[in-house]
Motif scaffolding. Structure first.
Motif, PDB file in Angstrom:
ATOM      1  N   LEU A   1       0.827  -1.211   0.000  1.00  0.00           N
ATOM      2  CA  LEU A   1       0.000   0.000   0.000  1.00  0.00           C
ATOM      3  C   LEU A   1       0.862   1.262   0.000  1.00  0.00           C
ATOM      4  CD1 LEU A   1      -2.785  -1.055   2.520  1.00  0.00           C
ATOM      5  CD2 LEU A   1      -2.994  -0.837   0.027  1.00  0.00           C
ATOM      6  N   ALA A   2       1.986   1.224   0.707  1.00  0.00           N
ATOM      7  CA  ALA A   2       2.876   2.383   0.750  1.00  0.00           C
ATOM      8  C   ALA A   2       3.581   2.592  -0.591  1.00  0.00           C
ATOM      9  CB  ALA A   2       3.910   2.211   1.862  1.00  0.00           C
ATOM     10  N   GLN A   3       3.867   1.528  -1.306  1.00  0.00           N
ATOM     11  CA  GLN A   3       4.572   1.637  -2.582  1.00  0.00           C
ATOM     12  C   GLN A   3       3.643   1.958  -3.749  1.00  0.00           C
ATOM     13  OE1 GLN A   3       7.855   1.758  -2.388  1.00  0.00           O
ATOM     14  NE2 GLN A   3       7.470   1.339  -0.224  1.00  0.00           N
ATOM     15  N   GLN A   4       2.385   1.612  -3.632  1.00  0.00           N
ATOM     16  CA  GLN A   4       1.430   1.767  -4.729  1.00  0.00           C
ATOM     17  C   GLN A   4       1.409   3.177  -5.323  1.00  0.00           C
ATOM     18  OE1 GLN A   4      -2.595   0.790  -3.671  1.00  0.00           O
ATOM     19  NE2 GLN A   4      -2.942  -0.147  -5.675  1.00  0.00           N
ATOM     20  N   PRO A   5       1.350   4.251  -4.516  1.00  0.00           N
ATOM     21  CA  PRO A   5       1.307   5.588  -5.124  1.00  0.00           C
ATOM     22  C   PRO A   5       2.603   5.982  -5.829  1.00  0.00           C
ATOM     23  CG  PRO A   5       0.915   5.704  -2.739  1.00  0.00           C
ATOM     24  CD  PRO A   5       1.194   4.287  -3.086  1.00  0.00           C
ATOM     25  N   LYS A   6       3.667   5.270  -5.583  1.00  0.00           N
ATOM     26  CA  LYS A   6       4.966   5.602  -6.179  1.00  0.00           C
ATOM     27  C   LYS A   6       5.134   5.002  -7.564  1.00  0.00           C
ATOM     28  CE  LYS A   6       6.907   5.727  -1.560  1.00  0.00           C
ATOM     29  NZ  LYS A   6       7.757   5.040  -0.605  1.00  0.00           N
ATOM     30  N   GLY A   7       4.143   4.242  -8.015  1.00  0.00           N
ATOM     31  CA  GLY A   7       4.233   3.640  -9.340  1.00  0.00           C
ATOM     32  C   GLY A   7       5.398   2.659  -9.421  1.00  0.00           C
ATOM     33  N   THR A   8       6.183   2.771 -10.472  1.00  0.00           N
ATOM     34  CA  THR A   8       7.295   1.840 -10.661  1.00  0.00           C
ATOM     35  C   THR A   8       8.560   2.254  -9.922  1.00  0.00           C
ATOM     36  OG1 THR A   8       7.949   2.984 -12.673  1.00  0.00           O
ATOM     37  CG2 THR A   8       6.451   1.107 -12.933  1.00  0.00           C
ATOM     38  N   ALA A   9       8.491   3.340  -9.157  1.00  0.00           N
ATOM     39  CA  ALA A   9       9.682   3.805  -8.435  1.00  0.00           C
ATOM     40  C   ALA A   9      10.188   2.774  -7.432  1.00  0.00           C
ATOM     41  CB  ALA A   9       9.382   5.124  -7.724  1.00  0.00           C
ATOM     42  N   TRP A  10       9.314   1.876  -6.968  1.00  0.00           N
ATOM     43  CA  TRP A  10       9.752   0.884  -5.988  1.00  0.00           C
ATOM     44  C   TRP A  10      10.825  -0.035  -6.563  1.00  0.00           C
ATOM     45  CZ3 TRP A  10       9.379  -4.357  -6.669  1.00  0.00           C
ATOM     46  CH2 TRP A  10       8.542  -4.798  -7.693  1.00  0.00           C
ATOM     47  N   ILE A  11      10.866  -0.164  -7.867  1.00  0.00           N
ATOM     48  CA  ILE A  11      11.885  -1.004  -8.505  1.00  0.00           C
ATOM     49  C   ILE A  11      13.277  -0.432  -8.256  1.00  0.00           C
ATOM     50  CG2 ILE A  11      12.715  -1.866 -10.728  1.00  0.00           C
ATOM     51  CD1 ILE A  11       9.777  -1.802 -11.662  1.00  0.00           C
ATOM     52  N   GLU A  12      13.369   0.872  -8.107  1.00  0.00           N
ATOM     53  CA  GLU A  12      14.659   1.544  -7.917  1.00  0.00           C
ATOM     54  C   GLU A  12      15.215   1.381  -6.496  1.00  0.00           C
ATOM     55  OE1 GLU A  12      15.973   3.345 -10.559  1.00  0.00           O
ATOM     56  OE2 GLU A  12      14.239   2.745 -11.763  1.00  0.00           O
ATOM     57  N   ARG A  13      14.404   0.891  -5.585  1.00  0.00           N
ATOM     58  CA  ARG A  13      14.845   0.768  -4.192  1.00  0.00           C
ATOM     59  C   ARG A  13      15.965  -0.255  -4.067  1.00  0.00           C
ATOM     60  NH1 ARG A  13      11.026   2.356  -0.151  1.00  0.00           N
ATOM     61  NH2 ARG A  13      11.814   0.693   1.148  1.00  0.00           N
ATOM     62  N   ASP A  14      16.903   0.027  -3.151  1.00  0.00           N
ATOM     63  CA  ASP A  14      17.930  -0.961  -2.851  1.00  0.00           C
ATOM     64  C   ASP A  14      17.616  -1.589  -1.492  1.00  0.00           C
ATOM     65  OD1 ASP A  14      18.574   1.032  -1.078  1.00  0.00           O
ATOM     66  OD2 ASP A  14      20.618   1.315  -1.789  1.00  0.00           O
ATOM     67  N   ALA A  15      18.345  -2.612  -1.130  1.00  0.00           N
ATOM     68  CA  ALA A  15      18.065  -3.347   0.103  1.00  0.00           C
ATOM     69  C   ALA A  15      18.152  -2.450   1.332  1.00  0.00           C
ATOM     70  CB  ALA A  15      19.019  -4.526   0.238  1.00  0.00           C
ATOM     71  N   GLY A  16      19.046  -1.470   1.322  1.00  0.00           N
ATOM     72  CA  GLY A  16      19.192  -0.576   2.462  1.00  0.00           C
ATOM     73  C   GLY A  16      17.938   0.215   2.760  1.00  0.00           C
ATOM     74  N   ARG A  17      17.131   0.508   1.739  1.00  0.00           N
ATOM     75  CA  ARG A  17      15.893   1.278   1.936  1.00  0.00           C
ATOM     76  C   ARG A  17      14.828   0.484   2.686  1.00  0.00           C
ATOM     77  NH1 ARG A  17      15.099   6.395  -0.378  1.00  0.00           N
ATOM     78  NH2 ARG A  17      13.299   6.042   0.933  1.00  0.00           N
ATOM     79  N   GLU A  18      14.952  -0.832   2.699  1.00  0.00           N
ATOM     80  CA  GLU A  18      13.950  -1.650   3.385  1.00  0.00           C
ATOM     81  C   GLU A  18      13.996  -1.475   4.896  1.00  0.00           C
ATOM     82  OE1 GLU A  18      11.479  -2.998   1.773  1.00  0.00           O
ATOM     83  OE2 GLU A  18      12.469  -2.250  -0.014  1.00  0.00           O
ATOM     84  N   TRP A  19      15.063  -0.857   5.405  1.00  0.00           N
ATOM     85  CA  TRP A  19      15.152  -0.599   6.839  1.00  0.00           C
ATOM     86  C   TRP A  19      14.510   0.727   7.208  1.00  0.00           C
ATOM     87  CZ3 TRP A  19      15.972  -4.474   9.870  1.00  0.00           C
ATOM     88  CH2 TRP A  19      16.695  -5.554   9.411  1.00  0.00           C
ATOM     89  N   ASP A  20      14.050   1.498   6.210  1.00  0.00           N
ATOM     90  CA  ASP A  20      13.372   2.759   6.495  1.00  0.00           C
ATOM     91  C   ASP A  20      12.134   2.485   7.349  1.00  0.00           C
ATOM     92  OD1 ASP A  20      15.255   3.969   4.937  1.00  0.00           O
ATOM     93  OD2 ASP A  20      13.920   4.402   3.254  1.00  0.00           O
ATOM     94  N   ASP A  21      11.779   3.458   8.173  1.00  0.00           N
ATOM     95  CA  ASP A  21      10.611   3.304   9.026  1.00  0.00           C
ATOM     96  C   ASP A  21       9.348   3.266   8.170  1.00  0.00           C
ATOM     97  OD1 ASP A  21       9.643   2.873  11.535  1.00  0.00           O
ATOM     98  OD2 ASP A  21       9.475   4.982  12.059  1.00  0.00           O
ATOM     99  N   ASP A  22       8.346   2.562   8.645  1.00  0.00           N
ATOM    100  CA  ASP A  22       7.065   2.499   7.951  1.00  0.00           C
ATOM    101  C   ASP A  22       5.946   2.385   8.987  1.00  0.00           C
ATOM    102  OD1 ASP A  22       7.012  -0.169   8.819  1.00  0.00           O
ATOM    103  OD2 ASP A  22       7.657  -0.948   6.889  1.00  0.00           O
TER     104      ASP A  22
END
Length: 170
Positions: free
Chosen positions: A33-54
């Motif tokens: 749900l958090a990635q949905q509004p970002k469109g395909t930008a989630w593909i650009e994420r690297d593993a380090g971003r998965e530690w971001d708060d949510d």
């Protein structure tokens, strides 16, 4: 020192009759749900971003902090542990997804007198991420208490006669 080590290893941590549900299915749904509004930008994420708060992590942390401030030590449970749950209160932090069996186990827990606390209507999705026509857990089973509202959380737990074994005061 060599006599203390076996005692430490054999020690059992204290927990109060409060459980917090850890739901990987809800974590996945919240991420999507958090990635949905970002469109395909989630593909650009690297593993380090998965530690971001949510939202899921914030909900979990908020309830743990609130319980700690109230002097209570919760234990964490998974959906598989719900049928045999021995607690008086169950917290559902950002629990968007539940399997039918998980929702039924929570409903039975509440019917036996257990207190269910959530920060939002739980079980809007099934465990596979499919949106349900109506919540899998009937509205009203869970009392709502925002994760950062320690006063409401404290009142709900006090009404359930859940208090720390020792109270400290300034």
């Amino acid at each position: 020192l060599h006599r203390i080590a076996p005692l430490i290893v054999a020690a059992v941590p204290h927990t109060d009759p409060v459980a917090i549900l850890y739901s990987p299915a809800s974590f996945r749904i919240q991420w999507m749900l958090a990635q949905q509004p970002k469109g395909t930008a989630w593909i650009e994420r690297d593993a380090g971003r998965e530690w971001d708060d949510d939202a899921f992590r914030a909900a979990m942390r908020g309830y743990v902090d609130g319980l700690t401030q109230l002097g209570l030590q919760p234990r964490f449970v998974t959906a598989a542990m719900l049928p045999g749950l021995r607690a008086r209160a169950l917290l559902l932090p950002d629990t968007l997804a539940l399997s039918p069996s998980g929702a039924q186990a929570i409903a039975r827990f509440a019917a036996r007198g257990g207190v269910v606390i959530a920060d939002r209507q739980p079980s809007l999705y099934d465990a596979h991420g499919r949106r349900l026509k109506r919540p899998g857990l009937a509205p009203g089973i869970a009392q709502l208490a925002r994760r950062d509202d320690r006063a409401t959380l404290g009142r709900i737990l006090a009404a359930a006669r859940i208090a720390p074994p020792v109270r400290f005061a300034a």
